[in-house]
Design an enzyme around this catalytic site. Structure first.
Site, short mmCIF file in Angstrom:
data_model
loop_
_atom_site.label_atom_id
_atom_site.label_comp_id
_atom_site.label_asym_id
_atom_site.label_seq_id
_atom_site.Cartn_x
_atom_site.Cartn_y
_atom_site.Cartn_z
N ASP A 68 -21.58 25.54 54.39
CA ASP A 68 -22.14 24.62 55.39
C ASP A 68 -21.61 23.19 55.22
O ASP A 68 -22.09 22.27 55.87
CB ASP A 68 -23.66 24.61 55.32
N SER A 81 22.20 30.02 49.44
CA SER A 81 21.48 30.11 48.17
C SER A 81 21.17 28.74 47.61
O SER A 81 21.99 27.81 47.67
CB SER A 81 22.31 30.91 47.15
N HIS A 125 20.69 30.95 39.85
CA HIS A 125 21.95 31.71 39.93
C HIS A 125 23.09 30.88 40.49
O HIS A 125 24.25 31.31 40.49
CB HIS A 125 21.76 32.99 40.76
N ASP A 127 -20.26 26.78 46.23
CA ASP A 127 -20.81 27.41 47.44
C ASP A 127 -19.97 27.10 48.68
O ASP A 127 -20.23 27.66 49.76
CB ASP A 127 -22.24 26.93 47.68
N ASP A 179 14.18 32.51 39.50
CA ASP A 179 15.46 31.97 39.95
C ASP A 179 15.29 30.54 40.42
O ASP A 179 15.24 30.25 41.62
CB ASP A 179 16.01 32.86 41.07
#
Length: 565
Positions: free
Chosen positions: A230, A507, A363, A240, A410
């Site tokens: 609420d 990449s 990589h 809550d 990665d």
């Protein structure tokens, strides 16, 4: 509990140990899943909510700062209850946070031991809440005793009043629930009581017992089910309000599942992680972009170098064909995009995150820093433009758990070489902006539209000469596509029909998502895919928020913040 038409508006009732055999709440149309509730989120769970300014987020939990870590300049002094003067409200609250005791008395400079101090009390007979508010700037112990108006008084304020343990005026008090004293709440100017009702509070006594516990708070207190979701902190730890499918009455629902008070909407303070409560879509006034830009060091491009027409086009939700044949960017549109060059060839993309740091895929790089250059504000792949900056790499941090076979973890950080005798790695450039680093996995939800960019392969399988971008959607439950190949720290984005995807050459590049205030976050890093644009196999990205603590460890940023300072 509320009682209409009488002065007893809120009662701190049944907020302790309850007679129940199970901590599981009754099923409810507003409460979220059992899985969420079992995680025991509270106001200290910074995966879902902001920490207070005197706290910082560490491993998903808000922790107290040391007082000296609070800002010092331009702050209003605060008098402590111990007779000392503190430089700021933040400093006093940092002490309260660490000791769990109230330190603040009032704003002002007259803080000596003989000066009046803030005091609050609850009348034993009437339960009326009384405050003594010292005069902020005068000497001699001046001040005024007032009552609290019923307006804005709720259980969160009553909880605070119960932690502490002439009447022609009353003041309105608004508390969040974290305070240890009403002195720390927002107290508005006194008005004449007239026909106004005044606030009362009944504190829970250890002898009180509940016949049934409808909702057990994380702190073991109990509240009624209709007090959850609420927007009011009935528990005292906000548990809550943390796992809600929707909100009761007129409370406001954040996308992270948190309910906040309707008064929090459009009040100039961001309560939802993604800024939804301050978004022009939900407030009557448009967010002040100039005000945001005066504070933000990340996530908002320099508008003087971005074509307005292109920005408008980028915001559309319509899909385009993959970065394989995507839309050419404007020359200075994607200001956090960098190119990583090795042996005079651009091998990967990356994202500038502020100071002298760039994020990319592990990589893409090796530990040999001397073979790499980082190019900022590059548009054409093989030709610099007027705004292009080229920076040497000082150090490379590859994630220690990176697996080059599975692409797990990665992610890599590039630390850039600083200019001689300066702390910057390049001269100030209006075409370069940092993207924000997210700290919460909940900040953006599935189906959110984000963007990818890079110089990867185009529709004819050739590398693009200019920077391309495209919109993609975040995709949930990616393990269903990749089974055991999908590891923690990975995420998916694209279209399941393969019409939108990143490709080879992209990449290390950024997947960027905007919140409701237009602030951009680096949500993902291009890592791997089954093949470009193959239906049923969306692109896989490193989820940056998963690695926030690792990023912060290396970059040294002192706190979770959307400001890269």
């Amino acid at each position: 509990m509320r009682s209409a038409g009488v002065s007893l508006l809120f009662m701190f009732l049944l907020i302790s140990n309850c007679n129940t055999d199970s901590g599981a709440p009754t099923p409810d149309e507003f409460l979220g899943s059992t899985e969420c509730l079992e995680k025991k989120f509270t106001r200290a769970s910074c995966d879902l909510v902001f920490c207070s300014p005197w706290e910082r987020c560490i491993n998903g939990r808000c922790s107290c700062k040391l007082p000296y870590q609070c800002p010092r300049e331009g702050m209003a002094p605060v008098c402590g209850r111990d007779g000392r003067q503190y430089l700021s409200y933040c400093q006093a609250m940092a002490l309260s946070c660490r000791t769990k005791k109230p330190f603040m008395s009032h704003f002002g400079e007259n803080c000596g031991a003989n000066e009046s101090k803030f005091n609050s009390s609850i009348d034993q007979d009437t339960r009326v809440v009384k405050l003594f508010i010292p005069d902020q700037w005068s000497t001699g112990g001046g001040g005024e005793e007032v009552l609290v108006c019923s307006k804005l008084w709720d259980t969160a304020a009553a909880n605070v009043a119960c932690k502490e343990d002439k009447h022609r005026l009353c003041v309105t008090v608004r508390c969040q629930g974290y305070e240890t004293s009403l002195a720390e709440c927002v107290i508005n100017e006194a008005t004449r009581i007239g026909n106004r009702k005044v606030a009362t509070a009944t504190c829970y006594q250890a002898t009180q017992e509940a016949a049934e516990c409808e909702f057990r708070c994380v702190n073991s207190k109990c509240v009624f089910l209709n007090q959850t979701c609420d927007g009011v902190d009935d528990c005292g730890d906000r548990s809550d309000e943390m796992c809600c499918k929707r909100c009761r009455k007129d409370a406001f629902h954040c996308r992270t599942g948190v309910c906040v008070s309707r008064e929090a909407v459009g009040d100039g303070m961001i309560d939802c992680l993604d800024g939804k409560d301050e978004s022009p879509r939900y407030t009557k006034t448009r967010a002040n972009r100039q005000h945001l830009e005066s504070k933000l060091y990340c996530g908002i491009p320099n508008s003087t170098t971005v074509d307005d027409e292109e920005e408008e086009e980028r915001g559309r939700s319509s899909r385009v064909k993959r970065v394989v044949g995507g839309i050419p960017a404007k020359p200075t549109q994607i200001q956090w995009q960098v190119a990583i060059e090795k042996n005079k060839n651009i091998i990967c993309g990356g994202a500038y995150i502020g100071s002298c740091w760039v994020l990319t895929a592990a990589h893409c790089v090796s530990s040999n820093r001397n073979v790499y250059l980082v190019k900022f504000s590059l548009w054409r792949k093989h030709r610099a433009q007027d705004t292009t900056d080229i920076v040497l790499v000082r150090d490379i941090h590859i994630h220690p758990m990176y697996n080059d076979r599975s692409y797990e973890n990665d992610i890599a950080l590039l630390q850039l070489q600083k200019l001689p005798f300066r702390d910057e790695c390049f001269v100030e450039n209006p075409a370069i902006s940092a993207v924000c680093v997210p700290w919460s996995l909940q900040l953006f939800q599935p189906n959110h539209t984000c963007s990818i960019s890079g110089w990867g392969r185009t529709a004819d399988a050739r590398s693009s000469d200019v920077l391309l971008w495209a919109n993609v959607s975040l995709i949930a439950d990616c393990q269903r596509f990749y089974k055991d190949r999908f590891k923690p720290g990975m995420m998916c984005a694209g279209d399941l029909d393969g019409s939108v995807d990143s490709c080879q050459g992209d990449s290390g590049g950024p997947l960027v998502c905007e919140d409701d205030l237009g602030v951009s976050y680096l949500w993902g890093i291009v890592t791997w895919r089954e093949s470009c644009g193959q239906p049923g196999f969306p692109g896989v990205y490193t989820q940056v928020a998963h690695y926030f603590e690792w990023i912060r460890y290396h970059t040294g940023w002192p706190a979770v913040t959307r400001f890269n300072s």
